[in-house]
Every structure is written in structure tokens, then in C-alpha cells.
Write a protein that holds these residues in place. Sequence first.
Motif, PDB file in Angstrom:
ATOM      1  N   UNK A  33       0.886  -1.082   0.102  1.00 42.78           N
ATOM      2  CA  UNK A  33       0.088  -0.088   0.169  1.00 42.78           C
ATOM      3  C   UNK A  33       0.906   1.200  -0.092  1.00 42.78           C
ATOM      4  N   UNK A  34       0.326   2.112  -0.707  1.00 42.85           N
ATOM      5  CA  UNK A  34       1.062   3.617  -0.622  1.00 42.85           C
ATOM      6  C   UNK A  34       0.198   4.860  -0.232  1.00 42.85           C
ATOM      7  N   UNK A  35       0.889   5.663   0.296  1.00 41.44           N
ATOM      8  CA  UNK A  35       0.563   6.914   0.726  1.00 41.44           C
ATOM      9  C   UNK A  35       1.028   7.878  -0.210  1.00 41.44           C
ATOM     10  N   UNK A 202       8.220  19.390   9.573  1.00 38.29           N
ATOM     11  CA  UNK A 202       8.384  19.429   8.006  1.00 38.29           C
ATOM     12  C   UNK A 202       9.716  19.826   7.708  1.00 38.29           C
ATOM     13  N   UNK A 203       9.894  21.037   8.406  1.00 33.85           N
ATOM     14  CA  UNK A 203      11.417  21.326   7.852  1.00 33.85           C
ATOM     15  C   UNK A 203      12.457  20.330   8.352  1.00 33.85           C
ATOM     16  N   UNK A 204      12.370  19.842   9.443  1.00 31.10           N
ATOM     17  CA  UNK A 204      13.196  18.935  10.085  1.00 31.10           C
ATOM     18  C   UNK A 204      13.358  17.388   9.210  1.00 31.10           C
ATOM     19  N   UNK A 205      12.286  17.138   8.733  1.00 30.82           N
ATOM     20  CA  UNK A 205      12.099  15.796   7.892  1.00 30.82           C
ATOM     21  C   UNK A 205      12.797  16.299   6.319  1.00 30.82           C
ATOM     22  N   UNK A 246       1.781   9.521  11.915  1.00 30.45           N
ATOM     23  CA  UNK A 246       1.739  10.693  11.482  1.00 30.45           C
ATOM     24  C   UNK A 246       2.741  11.419  11.011  1.00 30.45           C
ATOM     25  N   UNK A 247       3.943  10.456  11.024  1.00 25.38           N
ATOM     26  CA  UNK A 247       5.202  11.024  10.522  1.00 25.38           C
ATOM     27  C   UNK A 247       5.195  11.845   9.150  1.00 25.38           C
ATOM     28  N   UNK A 248       4.767  10.929   8.085  1.00 27.61           N
ATOM     29  CA  UNK A 248       4.609  11.150   6.798  1.00 27.61           C
ATOM     30  C   UNK A 248       3.361  12.186   6.583  1.00 27.61           C
ATOM     31  N   UNK A 249       2.664  12.180   7.209  1.00 27.39           N
ATOM     32  CA  UNK A 249       1.393  13.023   7.274  1.00 27.39           C
ATOM     33  C   UNK A 249       1.534  14.458   7.510  1.00 27.39           C
ATOM     34  N   UNK A 250       2.359  14.537   8.809  1.00 31.28           N
ATOM     35  CA  UNK A 250       2.666  16.082   9.309  1.00 31.28           C
ATOM     36  C   UNK A 250       3.643  16.403   8.031  1.00 31.28           C
TER      37      UNK A 250
END
Length: 301
Positions: A33-35, A202-205, A246-250
Motif C-alpha cells: 500500500x502507498x500514501x 516538516x523542515x526537520x524531515x 503521523x510522520x509522513x502526514x505531518x
Amino acid sequence: MQAAVAAQQADIGLGSDTGGSVRVPASYCGLFGIRPTHGRISLEHARPLAPSFDTVGWFTRDPSLLQKVGQVLLSNPASATIKFKPRWLVAKDAFALAQHETSEAIYETLSNEKFSAVKATLGDPTELDIAAGLESEGLGKLELWMDVFRITQAYEIWQTHGAWITHHSPNFGPGTFDRFKMASGITEAEFTTADAQRQLIKQHMDQLLGTDGVLALPTAPGPAVKINTPASQLNDWRRSLLSLTCIAGLAVLPQVSLPFAQVDGLPVGFSLIGPKRSDEQLLELAVKLSAAVWQPATATV
């Protein structure tokens, strides 16, 4: 939908992923599956939930078909994609949120005689605590990122559906009712504070992944929970689960879930998060990794 794909009643399942509604069922049902990157696929004519988190994702039973679907849905020429030689990052703090058996099953799947093939695809692994870089901002644990997600997502949901809910007073189930009630009480000031924290995440990731980082983590804390699990345990499970999803979502990043492991015969997903617009590259990695380590099995639905 995911049950139909897992039961071979359909080859492809299309769904929305706001907080994990493609990635988590993929993990539970032994599916790919993919988001995708937020905004890569148009949501025109789709019913919004939390617009800055909403994405269109899909499920399949094999990685090649997952990639072929992407070649159709990700074909927007205005959406630039990136290609890179992967730099494999392993999120220690994310694996710490999973059940011990789940982490062990994933590590075992990728190790031993298969490890050379995995390294040939992903490179040498570097372990790190991904939230540690935001310790000085009060965001040094993934559970704190989940709180940011909870507030920002819930506020958006209430802005989208609150007027209708207030007018019609629908009869929600206990858990859903409680979450909508919580959402209705979030103030604009609380949202503004949480949204500022989201921008830091976001900036950190973006800095952590750069243009070539691929972050490995468990999709969910473990196999699907039993239907008779007590409410208190479900709440703890949900908190751990959302701390992972939440990591990918944020950070509006793409994430692919791969059905590489099992715990007591039940599927658990292994995930890769890539830089923004690296969706096609993640799908290619899914195909290559699967050739190295995946053994198709009948999923428990």
C-alpha cells in the motif's frame, strides 16, 4: 476494500489516506500500500476530511501492480519527481513504538542471507532517533509529534464538517463521538501553535531526508488488534499507531508499506518514507526489495 483485495476478490483497492487509512489496513491484511506525496494526485470531487493531510492511496497484492497503478495515477506532468541512490535510514524511535515481536520479525526478514541483497538496494543502514533533532523545540519524541497531528488534523476536520454535524446531530459511535467532541473544542490559537510545530517537523524531515534519504520504520505497532480488546488498551494502541503514521502526514511525504513480516502468522508491514515527490522511486524500491526478500503468503483477513 482491503479485505476484498487480500481475499483475491479484487486486484486493486483505491482509498483515502489522511491518518493511515491505506497504510494501516495494508499492514494488517498483508498487502502492498502507498500514501503518495500530498498533492501528487488530485482530490477534485473527493469528499475532504482534513485537507492538508488528505491523499489518495491504493492497495495491491504484489509490488509490480502497485507500481503500475502509480504509473497511471502519478502521471501528472506538472508534478516533478526525483530520482536518487537511496541513503538508508532506520528510525530507532519508531521501532521502539512497535511491539518487540514486530520489530524482531521485520529485522529478521531483512537480515541473515538476505541482508546483502537489501543493502544492494538501500545502501548501508544508519540508525537514528528521528525526533531527537527537535528536542530543543519540545518535540523530541514521536508521541509529541502525534499530539501535533491530533490537534491540526482535528481542527481541520471540524472546520470541514463541524457545521453539518452541529446542524444534523448524527448518531456517532462512542469513539467517533468523542473525537468529534474533542475537535469541536480546539481553538484557533491552539491550532496556530500546533501548526507552527508542524512546520518545524516538516523542515526537520526535509533536512533529514534531503533528496536521497529513505526512512525505514514499522507501518503499525503490530498485527491487527482483536475485536474484544478493552477500550483502555485500544487507546494506548491508537496512540502508538498514530505516533508512527503521523510522520509522513505531518511532513506531507510519501510512504509505502510492504508485507514483509509476520507475527504469530499475522501480517505486519515494513514501511519506507521518502523525500517529497519520490513516489515513483519508492515504488521502484518496493519492487526491488520484494524480489530480494518477499515470499507471497495467504493473508489473514
